[in-house]
Design a protein around this motif. Structure first.
Motif, mmCIF file in Angstrom:
data_model
loop_
_atom_site.group_PDB
_atom_site.id
_atom_site.type_symbol
_atom_site.label_atom_id
_atom_site.label_comp_id
_atom_site.label_asym_id
_atom_site.label_seq_id
_atom_site.Cartn_x
_atom_site.Cartn_y
_atom_site.Cartn_z
ATOM 1 N N MET A 282 0.824 -1.212 0.000
ATOM 2 C CA MET A 282 0.000 0.000 0.000
ATOM 3 C C MET A 282 0.858 1.263 0.000
ATOM 4 S SD MET A 282 -3.082 -1.217 2.568
ATOM 5 C CE MET A 282 -3.788 0.440 2.732
ATOM 6 N N LYS A 283 1.975 1.223 0.692
ATOM 7 C CA LYS A 283 2.871 2.386 0.694
ATOM 8 C C LYS A 283 3.519 2.598 -0.670
ATOM 9 C CE LYS A 283 3.977 2.594 5.621
ATOM 10 N NZ LYS A 283 5.001 2.439 6.668
ATOM 11 N N HIS A 284 3.499 1.556 -1.493
ATOM 12 C CA HIS A 284 4.045 1.654 -2.843
ATOM 13 C C HIS A 284 2.958 1.321 -3.869
ATOM 14 C CE1 HIS A 284 7.513 0.998 -0.188
ATOM 15 N NE2 HIS A 284 8.194 1.708 -1.063
ATOM 16 N N ALA A 285 1.742 1.748 -3.586
ATOM 17 C CA ALA A 285 0.610 1.425 -4.456
ATOM 18 C C ALA A 285 0.872 1.862 -5.889
ATOM 19 C CB ALA A 285 -0.662 2.092 -3.930
ATOM 20 N N ASN A 286 0.506 0.987 -6.820
ATOM 21 C CA ASN A 286 0.641 1.218 -8.257
ATOM 22 C C ASN A 286 2.092 1.297 -8.724
ATOM 23 O OD1 ASN A 286 -2.245 1.429 -8.489
ATOM 24 N ND2 ASN A 286 -2.083 3.505 -7.681
ATOM 25 N N GLN A 287 3.019 0.872 -7.861
ATOM 26 C CA GLN A 287 4.426 0.790 -8.229
ATOM 27 C C GLN A 287 4.857 -0.677 -8.232
ATOM 28 O OE1 GLN A 287 6.910 3.272 -5.673
ATOM 29 N NE2 GLN A 287 5.200 4.634 -5.276
ATOM 30 N N ILE A 288 5.826 -0.999 -9.061
ATOM 31 C CA ILE A 288 6.384 -2.350 -9.058
ATOM 32 C C ILE A 288 7.435 -2.431 -7.962
ATOM 33 C CG2 ILE A 288 7.706 -4.058 -10.363
ATOM 34 C CD1 ILE A 288 6.528 -2.827 -12.927
ATOM 35 N N VAL A 289 7.299 -3.415 -7.088
ATOM 36 C CA VAL A 289 8.300 -3.672 -6.050
ATOM 37 C C VAL A 289 8.849 -5.077 -6.255
ATOM 38 C CG1 VAL A 289 7.414 -2.069 -4.342
ATOM 39 C CG2 VAL A 289 6.479 -4.373 -4.433
ATOM 40 N N SER A 290 10.140 -5.227 -6.150
ATOM 41 C CA SER A 290 10.783 -6.507 -6.429
ATOM 42 C C SER A 290 10.674 -7.446 -5.229
ATOM 43 C CB SER A 290 12.261 -6.303 -6.768
ATOM 44 O OG SER A 290 12.981 -5.878 -5.628
ATOM 45 N N THR A 291 10.880 -8.718 -5.500
ATOM 46 C CA THR A 291 10.904 -9.717 -4.428
ATOM 47 C C THR A 291 11.984 -9.377 -3.415
ATOM 48 O OG1 THR A 291 10.057 -11.452 -5.880
ATOM 49 C CG2 THR A 291 11.273 -12.168 -3.924
ATOM 50 N N GLU A 292 13.129 -8.930 -3.888
ATOM 51 C CA GLU A 292 14.229 -8.587 -2.990
ATOM 52 C C GLU A 292 13.863 -7.421 -2.081
ATOM 53 O OE1 GLU A 292 18.999 -7.438 -3.089
ATOM 54 O OE2 GLU A 292 17.853 -7.586 -4.956
ATOM 55 N N GLN A 293 13.196 -6.399 -2.621
ATOM 56 C CA GLN A 293 12.776 -5.260 -1.805
ATOM 57 C C GLN A 293 11.824 -5.711 -0.702
ATOM 58 O OE1 GLN A 293 11.392 -2.909 -5.250
ATOM 59 N NE2 GLN A 293 12.556 -1.192 -4.399
ATOM 60 N N ILE A 294 10.888 -6.577 -1.053
ATOM 61 C CA ILE A 294 9.927 -7.062 -0.065
ATOM 62 C C ILE A 294 10.623 -7.892 1.003
ATOM 63 C CG2 ILE A 294 7.907 -8.535 0.290
ATOM 64 C CD1 ILE A 294 7.024 -7.741 -2.560
ATOM 65 N N ARG A 295 11.521 -8.790 0.578
ATOM 66 C CA ARG A 295 12.230 -9.636 1.546
ATOM 67 C C ARG A 295 13.066 -8.787 2.491
ATOM 68 N NH1 ARG A 295 15.287 -12.455 -1.657
ATOM 69 N NH2 ARG A 295 13.850 -14.166 -2.024
ATOM 70 N N ASN A 296 13.737 -7.774 1.960
ATOM 71 C CA ASN A 296 14.575 -6.918 2.805
ATOM 72 C C ASN A 296 13.755 -6.126 3.808
ATOM 73 O OD1 ASN A 296 16.895 -7.767 1.518
ATOM 74 N ND2 ASN A 296 16.999 -6.009 0.146
ATOM 75 N N TYR A 297 12.518 -5.803 3.445
ATOM 76 C CA TYR A 297 11.661 -5.027 4.344
ATOM 77 C C TYR A 297 10.992 -5.906 5.398
ATOM 78 C CZ TYR A 297 7.929 -1.980 6.016
ATOM 79 O OH TYR A 297 7.088 -1.248 6.815
ATOM 80 N N LEU A 298 10.524 -7.084 5.006
ATOM 81 C CA LEU A 298 9.713 -7.903 5.898
ATOM 82 C C LEU A 298 10.504 -8.841 6.794
ATOM 83 C CD1 LEU A 298 7.308 -6.878 4.147
ATOM 84 C CD2 LEU A 298 6.319 -9.144 4.443
ATOM 85 N N TRP A 299 11.729 -9.144 6.400
ATOM 86 C CA TRP A 299 12.504 -10.082 7.203
ATOM 87 C C TRP A 299 13.769 -9.410 7.714
ATOM 88 C CZ3 TRP A 299 9.125 -11.663 3.536
ATOM 89 C CH2 TRP A 299 8.235 -12.693 3.920
ATOM 90 N N THR A 300 14.250 -9.858 8.869
ATOM 91 C CA THR A 300 15.379 -9.207 9.509
ATOM 92 C C THR A 300 16.665 -9.434 8.728
ATOM 93 O OG1 THR A 300 15.777 -11.143 10.907
ATOM 94 C CG2 THR A 300 14.302 -9.454 11.764
#
Length: 230
Positions: free
Chosen positions: A168-186
C-alpha cells in the motif's frame, strides 16, 4: 515498523526481541556496537526507532548516538542501561538519545516508551492507513475494505499485515521480491528463496475470499504491483 535492537545480554535481548515481534515490529537484533553501526549506515531509513544498550562491545551506545547525530539523523533512540545517576542520564541525553530506560524494566514500560517516541517522530504511524478502498487498522491488525461503505474486515497475520502495508505504501508501483524480503525479514534471517511468493499466496487467498482477485499483480521478471485507485 522496523526496530534496531542493540543489546549484548543474550537473555534480555531475546526477551525484548520476542516482545517486539509479538507487537508487530520487525526487529534486527545485534549484540555488537560496531555491527550496529554497519546496520545503521546501510539500513537507517528503514528503522522507526533504535533501542540501544549503553555498554556494548565494539562501540558504546553513547558513541552510536553521537555518530548518528553528527550525520544529522533524527532517528529516535532509546538508551537502555543500568547506569541510573543524574549525571549518567544527562550524558545519554546530551549524546543525542531521545529517552533513557534504566534496567531492570518491564516490557510494558518499554512498549509504552516506544509508542511515545513514535508519537514524537515524523515517522509516527497513525492508527489507520488508507489507500483507495483499502484501510489498515493498526489496533486490530485488520484490513478494512471500503471503509466509507458497508465495510468488510479481514483479520491478517503479522506478516500478511506487514506485506500489505508495504504494498500500500508503494501502491501502483512495481516492487521486487528482494525489496519485499529486505523489508519484511530481519537482516540476519535465513528466509527461504520462495518466502515472499508463499506469503503473497496467503494474502491473495484472503483477498479472494472477499471477491478481490486482481488487486495484486505479478509483473513477471520484475516483482509485484498493488493496483489501487489512489
Amino acid at each position: 515498523m522496523r526496530i534496531l535492537l542493540v543489546e549484548d545480554e543474550p537473555d534480555l535481548g531475546s526477551a525484548i526481541e520476542k516482545t517486539l515481534t509479538r507487537n508487530r515490529y520487525i526487529v534486527d537484533w545485534t549484540q555488537d556496537g560496531a555491527e550496529a553501526w554497519s546496520y545503521l549506515t546501510q539500513h537507517q531509513t528503514q528503522y522507526t526507532v533504535a533501542v540501544i544498550d549503553w555498554m556494548l562491545p565494539g562501540l558504546s551506545g553513547i558513541e552510536l548516538c553521537k555518530r548518528l547525530r553528527a550525520q544529522g539523523s533524527s532517528l529516535p533512540v532509546l538508551i537502555l542501561t543500568a547506569k541510573d545517576s543524574l549525571n549518567d542520564r544527562v550524558t545519554g541525553l546530551d549524546a543525542g538519545a531521545d529517552d533513557y530506560l534504566v534496567k531492570p524494566f518491564g516490557m510494558v514500560e518499554l512498549l509504552a516508551r516506544l509508542r511515545a517516541l513514535q508519537r514524537r517522530s515524523p515517522q509516527f504511524q497513525p492508527q489507520n492507513f488508507q489507500v483507495g478502498s483499502f484501510m489498515l487498522d493498526y489496533g486490530s491488525s485488520a484490513l478494512v475494505l471500503h471503509p466509507q461503505e458497508n465495510a468488510a474486515r479481514v483479520i491478517l497475520t503479522a506478516k500478511e499485515f506487514q506485506l500489505l502495508e508495504y504494498l500500500m505504501k508503494h501502491a501502483n508501483q512495481i516492487v521486487s521480491t528482494e525489496q519485499i524480503r529486505n523489508y519484511l525479514w530481519t537482516v540476519n534471517s535465513e528466509s527461504a528463496s520462495n518466502v515472499v511468493a508463499a506469503q503473497m499466496r496467503l494474502l491473495r487467498r484472503k483477498l479472494a475470499d472477499q471477491g478481490i482477485t486482481d488487486a495484486i499483480e505479478t509483473v513477471y521478471g520484475l516483482g509485484y504491483r498493488l493496483n489501487l485507485t489512489v
